[in-house]
Structure formats: C-alpha cells, structure tokens
Design an enzyme around this catalytic site. Structure first.
Site, short mmCIF file in Angstrom:
data_model
loop_
_atom_site.label_atom_id
_atom_site.label_comp_id
_atom_site.label_asym_id
_atom_site.label_seq_id
_atom_site.Cartn_x
_atom_site.Cartn_y
_atom_site.Cartn_z
N HIS A 72 14.65 3.64 12.12
CA HIS A 72 14.14 5.00 12.31
C HIS A 72 12.93 4.96 13.23
O HIS A 72 11.99 4.22 12.98
CB HIS A 72 13.71 5.61 10.97
CG HIS A 72 14.87 6.01 10.11
ND1 HIS A 72 14.72 6.78 9.00
CD2 HIS A 72 16.19 5.74 10.22
CE1 HIS A 72 15.91 6.97 8.44
NE2 HIS A 72 16.81 6.35 9.16
N TYR A 201 9.64 14.35 4.38
CA TYR A 201 8.67 14.46 3.27
C TYR A 201 8.26 15.93 3.18
O TYR A 201 7.71 16.47 4.14
CB TYR A 201 7.43 13.63 3.55
CG TYR A 201 7.61 12.15 3.33
CD1 TYR A 201 8.11 11.33 4.34
CD2 TYR A 201 7.26 11.56 2.12
CE1 TYR A 201 8.27 9.96 4.14
CE2 TYR A 201 7.41 10.20 1.91
CZ TYR A 201 7.91 9.40 2.92
OH TYR A 201 8.07 8.06 2.72
N PRO A 293 5.58 5.42 -4.96
CA PRO A 293 6.52 5.14 -3.88
C PRO A 293 6.37 6.02 -2.63
O PRO A 293 7.08 5.80 -1.64
CB PRO A 293 7.89 5.37 -4.54
CG PRO A 293 7.63 6.20 -5.74
CD PRO A 293 6.24 5.95 -6.18
N LYS A 297 5.75 1.40 0.05
CA LYS A 297 5.05 0.13 0.26
C LYS A 297 5.40 -0.98 -0.73
O LYS A 297 5.14 -2.15 -0.45
CB LYS A 297 3.52 0.37 0.17
CG LYS A 297 2.96 1.20 1.28
CD LYS A 297 2.83 0.39 2.56
CE LYS A 297 2.67 1.24 3.78
NZ LYS A 297 3.78 1.21 4.72
N TYR A 385 2.15 3.66 7.93
CA TYR A 385 3.53 3.78 7.43
C TYR A 385 4.39 2.61 7.90
O TYR A 385 5.19 2.07 7.13
CB TYR A 385 4.14 5.12 7.87
CG TYR A 385 5.35 5.48 7.05
CD1 TYR A 385 5.23 6.10 5.82
CD2 TYR A 385 6.64 5.17 7.50
CE1 TYR A 385 6.33 6.40 5.03
CE2 TYR A 385 7.75 5.47 6.73
CZ TYR A 385 7.60 6.08 5.50
OH TYR A 385 8.70 6.37 4.74
C1 LIG Z 1 12.32 2.16 -11.30
C2 LIG Z 1 11.70 1.83 -9.97
C3 LIG Z 1 12.01 2.60 -8.85
C4 LIG Z 1 11.42 2.30 -7.62
N1 LIG Z 1 11.70 3.09 -6.56
C5 LIG Z 1 11.10 2.83 -5.38
C6 LIG Z 1 11.34 3.66 -4.26
O1 LIG Z 1 12.11 4.61 -4.34
N2 LIG Z 1 10.69 3.37 -3.10
C7 LIG Z 1 9.81 2.30 -3.00
O2 LIG Z 1 9.25 2.06 -1.94
N3 LIG Z 1 9.58 1.50 -4.04
C8 LIG Z 1 10.20 1.74 -5.21
N4 LIG Z 1 9.94 0.94 -6.26
C9 LIG Z 1 9.06 -0.21 -6.06
C10 LIG Z 1 9.80 -1.44 -5.54
O3 LIG Z 1 11.12 -1.41 -5.99
C11 LIG Z 1 9.05 -2.67 -6.04
O4 LIG Z 1 7.78 -2.66 -5.44
C12 LIG Z 1 9.76 -4.00 -5.73
O5 LIG Z 1 10.92 -4.10 -6.54
C13 LIG Z 1 8.83 -5.17 -6.00
O6 LIG Z 1 9.55 -6.38 -6.03
P1 LIG Z 1 9.18 -7.53 -7.05
O7 LIG Z 1 10.11 -8.63 -6.75
O8 LIG Z 1 7.73 -7.78 -7.00
O9 LIG Z 1 9.45 -6.93 -8.49
P2 LIG Z 1 10.84 -6.53 -9.18
O10 LIG Z 1 11.77 -5.97 -8.18
O11 LIG Z 1 10.47 -5.70 -10.35
O12 LIG Z 1 11.44 -7.91 -9.66
C14 LIG Z 1 10.96 -8.59 -10.79
C15 LIG Z 1 12.11 -9.39 -11.38
O13 LIG Z 1 11.64 -10.12 -12.49
C16 LIG Z 1 12.56 -9.99 -13.55
N5 LIG Z 1 11.84 -10.24 -14.80
C17 LIG Z 1 11.03 -9.41 -15.48
N6 LIG Z 1 10.55 -10.00 -16.58
C18 LIG Z 1 11.07 -11.25 -16.60
C19 LIG Z 1 10.96 -12.33 -17.50
N7 LIG Z 1 10.22 -12.26 -18.59
N8 LIG Z 1 11.62 -13.46 -17.21
C20 LIG Z 1 12.39 -13.57 -16.09
N9 LIG Z 1 12.54 -12.56 -15.21
C21 LIG Z 1 11.88 -11.42 -15.46
C22 LIG Z 1 13.10 -8.59 -13.41
O14 LIG Z 1 14.34 -8.41 -14.05
C23 LIG Z 1 13.22 -8.49 -11.89
O15 LIG Z 1 14.46 -8.92 -11.42
C24 LIG Z 1 10.51 1.21 -7.50
C25 LIG Z 1 10.23 0.44 -8.63
C26 LIG Z 1 10.80 0.74 -9.85
C27 LIG Z 1 10.43 -0.10 -11.06
#
Ligand SMILES: Cc1cc2nc3c(=O)[nH]c(=O)nc-3n(C[C@H](O)[C@H](O)[C@H](O)COP(=O)(O)OP(=O)(O)OC[C@H]3O[C@@H](n4cnc5c(N)ncnc54)[C@H](O)[C@@H]3O)c2cc1C
Length: 395
Positions: A72, A201, A293, A297, A385
């Site tokens: 985009h 937005y 969200p 970011k 952004y």
């Molecule tokens: C419901 C939801 C909706 C979202 N929607 C958006 C959006 O629309 N736009 C946007 O920009 N961002 C969104 N986000 C934010 C974005 O998805 C996160 O910032 C991103 O997933 C971060 O990645 P991560 O790997 O740090 O964490 P996560 O993706 O949360 O990954 C963490 C992993 O650790 C695993 N885990 C947890 N506890 C344990 C444990 N005890 N032992 C082993 N494994 C474990 C989990 O199952 C998961 O697979 C959203 C987040 C959530 C929670």
C-alpha cells in the site's frame, strides 16, 4: 537436553528469532503451548512495516509475502463524511506498508522452521523457567505425557502478554507501565472483495471504525465498542448496520458486504515492562509490551525486538562480547516508547471517549482537518506509520 537459546512461544517473535538464530548457526528449541493449527489460524495483525517486509525477505522467508502481500502506498483518514488520502510513499521517500496476515507470516515461519529440522514443540504443558540469573537457565515442561527439562545459555521470553516469562521475574526487578482504554474493537473477517485498495481509518460521531483487508477476497473491519462488549450481543446484521453507519462517506463509498466468517472483541491496552531483560532471560514482543492496534505496531515491534536480540546473541557467540546484549533493552525500549506514543496518539485522535462533550468532538474534527491538510503533520504521521528506524546499525 541442552540448547544455546530456549525460546518460549511460537508467535511471530519466537519464530522469527528461531530463524534468525538458525541463519547465524545458533541452536534453539522452541516450545509452544498451543497446537500448530491453532497458532496458524489465529487471526490478528495484518499490516507489515517496510522494515518487517525487508527483514523477512532478507531472511529468505519472504517469497510468498512478495507474491501475495498487498503493498500500500497510502491510507485514508475519513471524518465528517469525507475520505482524505495520505500518500505514505511520497511523504517517506518511497516507503510503503504491506498487508499480509499475521497468520500467513506465522505459517511461512513454521514451514521455514520445519525445513531446518530444528526443534519446535507444540502443545507443551506446564512450562516453567528456572535459574534465569545463571549460565545454565532451565525450561521445564510436559510433552507427550513426559516431563522434560532443557538447559539453555539464554532464554527468550516470546510468549506474549499472558505468558509465563514476565511473571517469572522476581518482583521489584522489573517495572510495569500500563494504560487501559475505555473501549475495545469489535473485529470481523468477511468474505467480500475490499471496496478500497487502501485502509480507511474513520472518526465518526458514533465512534471509531477501520476498513482494512487481508486479501483480494477478504475484508477485515473493526469498530469501537465498550471494552466488556459481548460478541454474542451482535448479530451479523447488526454488525453490518453499525459498520455502514460509521464507514459510509458522502460520495457513496462503503464496504462491500459478505458473509462474516470470524468475529470477536479485543480489549485495548498500552503496556511496557522495563527492562526487557532479567539475567539470561530476554523478553521480546508482546511479553514485554502491548500497544493498541490503531497504529498497527504490535507485530512490527516484535520483529524489531528479535532482530536486535538475534544480533546480540550472534555477537556473543562470535566473540563472547555482551555489548549488544547489555544494550538490548535500552535499544528496544527507545523505539518501543516511540511506537507507544504513536499508537496512543492514533487511538486518542480517532476514538470517542466516554463523557466527551460536543466541544471535544469538534476539536477532534479540527485536529483531523489539520493533520490531513498540513504536509508537515502528514509527514510525521507517515514516517511513524511506515515504521521509525532503529537508532543503531546492526551487523
Ligand atoms: C486478540 C489479539 C488481536 C490482535 N489484533 C491485532 C490487530 O488487529 N492489528 C495489530 O497490529 N496487532 C494486533 N494484535 C497484536 C499482535 O498480534 C501482536 O503484537 C503480535 O502477535 C506479537 O507477537 P508475539 O510473538 O510477541 O506474541 P504472540 O503472537 O502473542 O505469541 C506468543 C506465543 O506464545 C505462546 N504462549 C503463551 N504462553 C505460553 C506458555 N506458557 N508456554 C509456551 N507458549 C506460550 C502463545 O500461544 C503464542 O503462540 C492483536 C493481538 C491480540 C492478542
């Protein structure tokens, strides 16, 4: 079992880190408490900054992203019934964002991990971490009915906001900064061709709404609701009715309607844990920080954290230098706080807050009128952004 880096969590942070370490010839074991299918099908973020796209391509996991991602050049701010275009590419010297679902990123990374043959254990139970301040940190968990223990040189806490790593740090060693918002987002995936090529937005008297997409056939839409809203209260017809009220503009533009294939409510929170390290445990991604969200970011911050962490670990194993690992938290937090600021700013600029007066509404409209009319303001928005640069050059 011993590994150099034990990684907890197979979200974007854990999987990206595992692959970056693999490329440096560093061993890791990834443990994830959910199933493979659950992790792949979890619908979350969808906007990748230029830096995240570049990282995936550099890592050799960007082939499908390049083929199927939707680049985009800009986005729209919509208010008072009109859409205003902000040309991100023109304002940032050609940088763009790419729409590519987080679940697709995760799928590509799981495939890449599987191809390396390095361990990735799904559906592990009762994960605990021990001796984080020693050179033989431990991860214990249950897998296939057996108790396992892995000793590690380092542990990467990539287990998201509700994981076990951050709460395992002794109280007083880490400080939390938090803000909750008085609203959440009701989000849907609909089988409908996106009616706009770019995100819209919307600031509306009834509250915020966002038009986005996941593919040429799938529209992703959100609107602001009270934080405790029960999705069961919303029939598909009621969702479309609210969506159309908020998103339709005076020129007749509106989202195309189609079957809703997924819906849910996500609360909104800003959260930072400082420092992002305790002994040999390094927190990365959502385990260390959460953003609302609105600024798109979360996933991108996770990618930057692990890029810094992987460089620090590579430097350590190449020459036993802890220089970059020692600076890990400071380097990441500087960028995290700027992303926090931007995400908060986007959120408060585009949402309606309980108890606001008509004065506040008109002032916010004037804010948006200024932003979309001033090249300086649009440039500031655009550079945030598409993603601010890291302050340091990594090897
Ligand atoms: C419901 C939801 C909706 C979202 N929607 C958006 C959006 O629309 N736009 C946007 O920009 N961002 C969104 N986000 C934010 C974005 O998805 C996160 O910032 C991103 O997933 C971060 O990645 P991560 O790997 O740090 O964490 P996560 O993706 O949360 O990954 C963490 C992993 O650790 C695993 N885990 C947890 N506890 C344990 C444990 N005890 N032992 C082993 N494994 C474990 C989990 O199952 C998961 O697979 C959203 C987040 C959530 C929670």
């Amino acid at each position: 079992m011993h590994t150099q880096v034990g990684i907890i969590g197979a979200g974007p942070a854990g999987l990206l880190l595992g692959h970056l370490l693999h490329l440096e010839g560093i061993d890791s074991v990834i443990v994830e408490n959910r199933s493979r299918d659950y992790v792949i099908e979890r619908v979350r973020a969808g906007v990748l900054e230029q830096g995240t796209v570049d990282l995936m391509i550099r890592m050799g996991v960007g082939e499908r992203l390049r083929r199927e991602g939707l680049p985009h050049q800009g986005l729209y701010f919509s208010f008072a019934g009109r859409r205003h275009h902000i040309n991100l590419a023109e304002l940032t010297g050609g940088k763009t964002i790419t729409v590519y679902g987080q679940n697709e990123v995760v799928r590509d990374l799981i495939d890449a991990r599987t191809a390396t043959g390095r361990p990735l254990h799904f559906e592990v139970g009762h994960v605990t971490i021990h001796d984080m301040d020693s050179e033989r940190s431990k991860i214990r968990f249950e897998h296939n009915g057996r108790e396992e223990e892995i000793t590690c040189d380092f542990i990467a806490g990539c287990d998201g906001f509700h994981g076990i790593c951050r709460p395992s740090i002794p109280e007083g060693s880490i400080k939390h900064y938090e803000r909750e918002y008085p609203f959440g987002w009701l989000g849907i995936l609909a089988e409908a061709a996106p009616s706009s090529e770019e995100l819209v937005y919307t600031y509306h008297h009834r509250g915020f709404a966002l038009f986005s997409m996941r593919s040429p056939k799938i529209t992703r839409l959100y609107f602001q609701v009270p934080p405790e809203e029960d999705i069961a209260n919303w029939s598909d017809d009621a969702i479309w009715d609210e969506m159309l009220q908020r998103l339709t503009t005076r020129d007749g533009w509106q989202p195309a309607i189609g079957p809703i294939v997924q819906k849910g409510v996500t609360p909104m929170r800003s959260f930072v844990a400082e420092p992002m390290r305790y002994g040999r445990l390094f927190l990365a991604g959502d385990s260390a920080h959460i953003v609302p969200p609105t600024g798109a970011k979360g996933l991108n911050l996770a990618a930057t954290d692990v890029m810094v962490l992987a460089s620090g670990l590579a430097e350590y194993y190449a020459g036993r230098s802890t220089r970059l690992l020692d600076d890990y938290s400071d380097i990441c937090l500087r960028r995290v706080w700027k992303a926090q600021r931007f995400s908060w700013w986007m959120t408060q600029t585009l949402h309606r807050f309980p108890g606001e007066s008509e004065f506040d509404y008109r002032r916010q409209l004037a804010d948006l009128d200024y932003i979309t009319g001033s090249r300086a303001a649009m440039t500031s928005l655009a550079e945030n952004y598409i993603g601010l640069p890291l302050d340091i050059q990594l090897a």
